[in-house]
Design an enzyme around this catalytic site. Structure first.
Site, PDB file in Angstrom:
ATOM      1  N   GLU A 122       0.862  -1.195   0.000  1.00  0.00           N
ATOM      2  CA  GLU A 122       0.000   0.000   0.000  1.00  0.00           C
ATOM      3  C   GLU A 122       0.891   1.235   0.000  1.00  0.00           C
ATOM      4  O   GLU A 122       2.024   1.160   0.466  1.00  0.00           O
ATOM      5  CB  GLU A 122      -0.803   0.096   1.306  1.00  0.00           C
ATOM      6  N   LYS A 124       2.564   4.499   1.436  1.00  0.00           N
ATOM      7  CA  LYS A 124       2.766   5.031   2.784  1.00  0.00           C
ATOM      8  C   LYS A 124       2.392   6.506   2.737  1.00  0.00           C
ATOM      9  O   LYS A 124       3.126   7.337   2.197  1.00  0.00           O
ATOM     10  CB  LYS A 124       4.211   4.859   3.232  1.00  0.00           C
ATOM     11  N   ASP A 126       1.609  10.286   3.680  1.00  0.00           N
ATOM     12  CA  ASP A 126       2.386  11.208   4.498  1.00  0.00           C
ATOM     13  C   ASP A 126       1.470  12.220   5.177  1.00  0.00           C
ATOM     14  O   ASP A 126       1.314  13.340   4.721  1.00  0.00           O
ATOM     15  CB  ASP A 126       3.406  11.914   3.591  1.00  0.00           C
ATOM     16  N   TYR A 227      -7.646   7.915   4.625  1.00  0.00           N
ATOM     17  CA  TYR A 227      -7.572   6.575   4.030  1.00  0.00           C
ATOM     18  C   TYR A 227      -7.254   5.584   5.144  1.00  0.00           C
ATOM     19  O   TYR A 227      -6.252   5.752   5.846  1.00  0.00           O
ATOM     20  CB  TYR A 227      -6.468   6.489   2.976  1.00  0.00           C
ATOM     21  N   LYS A 318      11.000   2.990   2.347  1.00  0.00           N
ATOM     22  CA  LYS A 318      11.043   4.437   2.189  1.00  0.00           C
ATOM     23  C   LYS A 318      11.574   4.823   0.809  1.00  0.00           C
ATOM     24  O   LYS A 318      12.544   4.234   0.326  1.00  0.00           O
ATOM     25  CB  LYS A 318      11.950   5.054   3.256  1.00  0.00           C
ATOM     26  N   CYS A 412      36.988  37.116   6.409  1.00  0.00           N
ATOM     27  CA  CYS A 412      35.883  36.555   7.184  1.00  0.00           C
ATOM     28  C   CYS A 412      34.701  37.524   7.140  1.00  0.00           C
ATOM     29  O   CYS A 412      34.837  38.679   7.528  1.00  0.00           O
ATOM     30  CB  CYS A 412      36.311  36.331   8.638  1.00  0.00           C
ATOM     31  N   CYS A 415      34.067  38.977  10.965  1.00  0.00           N
ATOM     32  CA  CYS A 415      34.981  39.866  11.688  1.00  0.00           C
ATOM     33  C   CYS A 415      35.953  40.576  10.761  1.00  0.00           C
ATOM     34  O   CYS A 415      36.734  41.411  11.195  1.00  0.00           O
ATOM     35  CB  CYS A 415      35.736  39.083  12.761  1.00  0.00           C
ATOM     36  N   CYS A 428      37.232  30.974   9.844  1.00  0.00           N
ATOM     37  CA  CYS A 428      37.777  32.252  10.255  1.00  0.00           C
ATOM     38  C   CYS A 428      39.094  31.930  10.954  1.00  0.00           C
ATOM     39  O   CYS A 428      39.130  31.123  11.884  1.00  0.00           O
ATOM     40  CB  CYS A 428      36.816  32.933  11.217  1.00  0.00           C
ATOM     41  N   CYS A 436      34.959  34.474  16.407  1.00  0.00           N
ATOM     42  CA  CYS A 436      33.925  33.906  15.558  1.00  0.00           C
ATOM     43  C   CYS A 436      33.478  32.519  16.015  1.00  0.00           C
ATOM     44  O   CYS A 436      32.388  32.090  15.728  1.00  0.00           O
ATOM     45  CB  CYS A 436      34.393  33.858  14.108  1.00  0.00           C
TER      46      CYS A 436
HETATM   47  S1  IVH Z   1       0.318   0.418   8.978  1.00  0.00           S
HETATM   48  C1  IVH Z   1       0.919  -1.705  12.891  1.00  0.00           C
HETATM   49  N1  IVH Z   1      -0.064   1.413   6.594  1.00  0.00           N
HETATM   50  O1  IVH Z   1       3.223   5.381   8.867  1.00  0.00           O
HETATM   51  C2  IVH Z   1       1.129  -1.005  11.582  1.00  0.00           C
HETATM   52  N2  IVH Z   1       0.861   2.835   8.241  1.00  0.00           N
HETATM   53  O2  IVH Z   1       5.821   5.148  10.124  1.00  0.00           O
HETATM   54  C3  IVH Z   1       0.699   0.387  11.639  1.00  0.00           C
HETATM   55  N3  IVH Z   1       1.302   5.113   7.481  1.00  0.00           N
HETATM   56  O3  IVH Z   1       2.061   5.335  12.165  1.00  0.00           O
HETATM   57  C4  IVH Z   1       0.856   1.183  10.455  1.00  0.00           C
HETATM   58  N4  IVH Z   1       0.562   4.846   5.435  1.00  0.00           N
HETATM   59  O4  IVH Z   1       0.837   6.830  10.430  1.00  0.00           O
HETATM   60  C5  IVH Z   1       0.377   1.642   7.835  1.00  0.00           C
HETATM   61  N5  IVH Z   1      -0.489   2.166   4.449  1.00  0.00           N
HETATM   62  C6  IVH Z   1      -0.048   2.399   5.686  1.00  0.00           C
HETATM   63  C7  IVH Z   1       0.440   3.667   6.069  1.00  0.00           C
HETATM   64  C8  IVH Z   1       0.891   3.826   7.364  1.00  0.00           C
HETATM   65  C9  IVH Z   1       1.081   5.705   6.303  1.00  0.00           C
HETATM   66  C10 IVH Z   1       1.904   5.796   8.657  1.00  0.00           C
HETATM   67  C11 IVH Z   1       1.186   5.558   9.934  1.00  0.00           C
HETATM   68  C12 IVH Z   1       2.207   4.960  10.849  1.00  0.00           C
HETATM   69  C13 IVH Z   1       3.464   5.451  10.242  1.00  0.00           C
HETATM   70  C14 IVH Z   1       4.661   4.617  10.620  1.00  0.00           C
END
Ligand code: IVH
Length: 675
Positions: A122, A124, A126, A227, A318, A412, A415, A428, A436
């Site tokens: 899924e 992630k 933000d 979501y 990430k 610098c 000064c 400096c 400084c």
């Molecule tokens: S699952 C026990 N799914 O990321 C698992 N978290 O860095 C709980 N987040 O606290 C999280 N999208 O706020 C999950 N598809 C997703 C997410 C997600 C964003 C956030 C969430 C979590 C944080 C962790």
């Protein structure tokens, strides 16, 4: 993908860097939870927290109690008083395919075989995590994540969040968990509304979401989007199935995002999906900072279990920060507290990762020279390990011929004095003694491993410098009680500091010398120099040649060091005049100690009789007991002392077959040297 982010994650070099990183992170957390105006985006905060964590692993004795690491929301998340039904956990991170494979292998270990139920991928999202409680089909309460165990009631936001209907299509009772965010469109609308009301615009959607959820009495409503990515109190065999059931009641789930919710059979498929999501990132209507991967089968989730802060059955892949293009308008030169002269790019404002950037670091003059950067150039701007955005090399094809060279400073900028341009970073030349870098030098001098006057926090040092009471380290020792009361605004504090100053006068020469902040020396070299010469007089009498004979002292640095010691003459005279100890105690039994011939590496946190000792103190112990200490495990290492949470060093020692001692075993071995 990771290469780009981590290559530039400079480790925190010293306690001062650690403290300012912690301060920075705490300030960001506090601002984030106060009004959502933190200057740090998620990636920048993660990177900062990562550097803090690495430093803390290496220096467990120096870990600040208020450090944000290991605490949800950095410990600043307003905790609130609503208990969570089950803890709201965080996620562990991976940054590359390789790390994903490792995560999968550890999952398989826990499951006793590959994840048979497959995986879910899924986006992630933000934004901000919340729990939404439905009773008999009605939305009754919204709670922030808070510290994971308790959150704040934000039910006032009910009705303003798209995707979280007040009433479900069935009279279900459950709690959905998910992310609230501002879509790009909602972000623009929110800022237009805020501008119309004379309120400060949000710097990015994430901060805007946090601020919006907490705000109670605004004269306007800002719409956000939800979501769901989890549910409590609903039975089902798989994550995908349960989310489909949630969606059927009318709550929006991640499956409704363009990046969807996919069930995948293998990690190779997951990896491919990560790449697909990464590719669609720029077109998504909201910000994502990664892809979340979960074991799909509930039974396998239960079997894999939980760590303290995150589940073993899920991880966040990430994504690297995104790069935007802008124009270099000018270069400013700033002199930092340490006297470093750093170039800063002034850019045409540009959005990077959801916030508007106008300034970026240009690192040092060498970067400017090597990249061939010119004023007027089109450049890539991105955010990485630091809060401050960075500039990539210029896009040479886009040059018009109007570009002009960047002029490097000749004096610098603060000064007007000379610049020391011998290193990669320009400084400096007056350095710490010239003015400084005075504050940084004083902060370093009073540090725990030097004079240990910890009652003199940075604010008090600034007050003492501002009032003219302190112009160098020597002045610390002649401060009157009155001057200290003035600076600290407390008689009690002044007395504490006076006691500490008195105690500092008896520190061994190695610490006093270290406090002087002589160029090209740190704690280790200061100790070597003090041991080698024994007294300050002998050090002062040494020329560059004599200094070059000190163990571990690079001969190339000896003349700089000698020159700086000579220049510090008046300061040293002040110290002598104030009665500061100028001799190094003869170290007890180097020969014949229990560690004679041993090369010792210490890692992890210390407990029992060794509790509270930092690395420097531990290394001192090793050498008093006749051993040599080292920071890295190699074939030369003969003993690894593994404290709590020993990590990669322990693993390496095990691989090499090095003798491993617990901190208690080690304490026993050197019991005679423990005071
Ligand atoms: S699952 C026990 N799914 O990321 C698992 N978290 O860095 C709980 N987040 O606290 C999280 N999208 O706020 C999950 N598809 C997703 C997410 C997600 C964003 C956030 C969430 C979590 C944080 C962790």
């Amino acid at each position: 993908m990771r290469g780009m982010t981590t290559a530039i994650l400079a480790p925190l070099a010293d306690p001062a860097a650690y403290h300012s990183a912690v301060d920075e992170a705490l300030a960001a957390c506090a601002a984030y939870y106060a009004d959502g105006t933190s200057p740090l985006d998620d990636a920048a905060y993660d990177a900062l927290a990562g550097r803090i964590r690495v430093y803390e692993l290496e220096h467990p004795g120096d870990v600040r109690e208020d450090s944000p690491t290991g605490k949800v929301g950095g410990g600043a998340a307003p905790t609130g008083d609503v208990a969570h039904t089950v803890p709201m956990l965080s996620l562990d991170n991976v940054f590359s395919g390789e790390e994903l494979t490792k995560w999968d292998a550890s999952l398989a270990r826990r499951l006793g075989g590959p994840a048979a139920g497959g995986y879910v991928a899924e986006p992630k999202l933000d934004g901000a995590a919340i729990a939404a409680r439905y009773v008999d089909g009605h939305l009754v309460q919204l709670v922030t994540r808070g510290n994971g165990a308790f959150g704040e009631d934000i039910s006032h936001a009910i009705g303003s969040i798209v995707g979280l209907p007040r009433d479900l299509s069935t009279p279900a009772t459950f709690e959905v968990r998910g992310e609230v965010l501002l879509t790009s469109e909602q972000f623009l609308a929110a800022n237009a509304i805020r501008q119309a009301h004379g309120a400060k615009v949000f710097s990015n959607p994430r901060n805007g979401t946090a601020g919006t959820l907490r705000a109670k009495d605004r004269p306007y409503v800002i719409e956000t989007t939800f979501y769901a990515y989890g549910v409590v109190g609903l039975a089902g065999d798989t994550h995908a199935e349960m989310m489909a059931a949630v969606a059927a009641t009318g709550v929006q789930t991640t499956a409704a995002t363009p990046a969807g919710l996919r069930v995948l059979a293998t990690v190779a498929e997951v990896q491919q999906r990560v790449e697909e999501i990464a590719a669609m990132r720029a077109e998504l209507p909201f910000g994502i900072d990664g892809v979340v991967i979960k074991a799909n089968a509930v039974a396998e989730q239960e079997k894999a279990g939980l760590a303290t802060r995150h589940p073993h059955w899920a991880t966040a892949y990430k994504l690297p920060p995104t790069v935007s293009r802008s124009k270099l308008l000018a270069v400013e030169w700033n002199v930092g507290r340490t006297g470093v002269i750093a170039p800063r790019a002034v850019l045409e404002p540009v959005e990077v990762d959801g916030s508007v950037v106008q300034y970026a670091t240009l690192h040092n003059p060498r970067f400017i020279r090597d990249s061939g950067l010119m004023i007027g150039d089109t450049v890539g701007v991105f955010k990485a390990g630091d809060i401050i955005p960075r500039v990539e090399a210029p896009v040479v094809e886009l040059r018009t011929g109007e570009e002009t060279p960047i002029v490097l400073p000749e004096a610098c900028p603060k000064c007007g004095g000379e610049i020391d341009s011998s290193g990669e970073r320009w400084e400096c030349a007056g350095g710490a003694d010239g003015g400084c870098g005075l504050l940084a030098a004083l902060r370093y001098a009073v540090g725990r491993d030097q004079l240990d006057i910890d009652g003199l926090g940075v604010t008090y040092i600034e007050a003492l410098v501002d009032s003219g009471a302190v112009a160098d380290i020597g002045d610390l020792f002649t401060l009157s009680r009155e001057q200290l009361v003035d600076a600290t605004r407390s008689e009690k504090r002044a007395d504490t500091v006076l006691d500490q100053i008195e105690a500092a006068k008896t520190k061994p020469l190695s610490k006093v010398f270290c406090a002087l902040g002589v160029v090209r020396t740190g704690r280790t070299l200061s100790r070597e120099i003090a041991r080698y010469f024994g007294t300050m007089d002998a050090i002062r009498a040494a020329d560059a040649n004599a200094l070059a004979a000190v163990p571990k002292l690079p001969a190339a640095n000896s003349s700089k060091i000698a020159a700086h010691i000579a220049a510090l003459g008046p300061v040293i005279d002040k110290l002598v005049g104030a009665g500061v100890n100028m001799a190094e105690p003869i170290v007890a039994t180097a020969e014949g100690g229990p560690l004679t011939g041993e090369v010792v590496v210490i890692t992890g946190g210390m407990h029992g009789p060794l509790a509270g000792r930092n690395r420097t103190e531990m290394n001192d112990l090793v050498s008093q007991a006749g051993g040599a200490s080292s920071g890295t495990v190699s074939r030369k290492t003969t003993i690894l002392v593994a404290g709590e949470k020993a990590g990669s060093k322990l693993q390496k020692a095990q691989e090499l077959g090095t003798r491993v001692l617990s901190e208690l075993e080690f304490a026993e071995l050197i019991a005679d040297y423990l005071t």
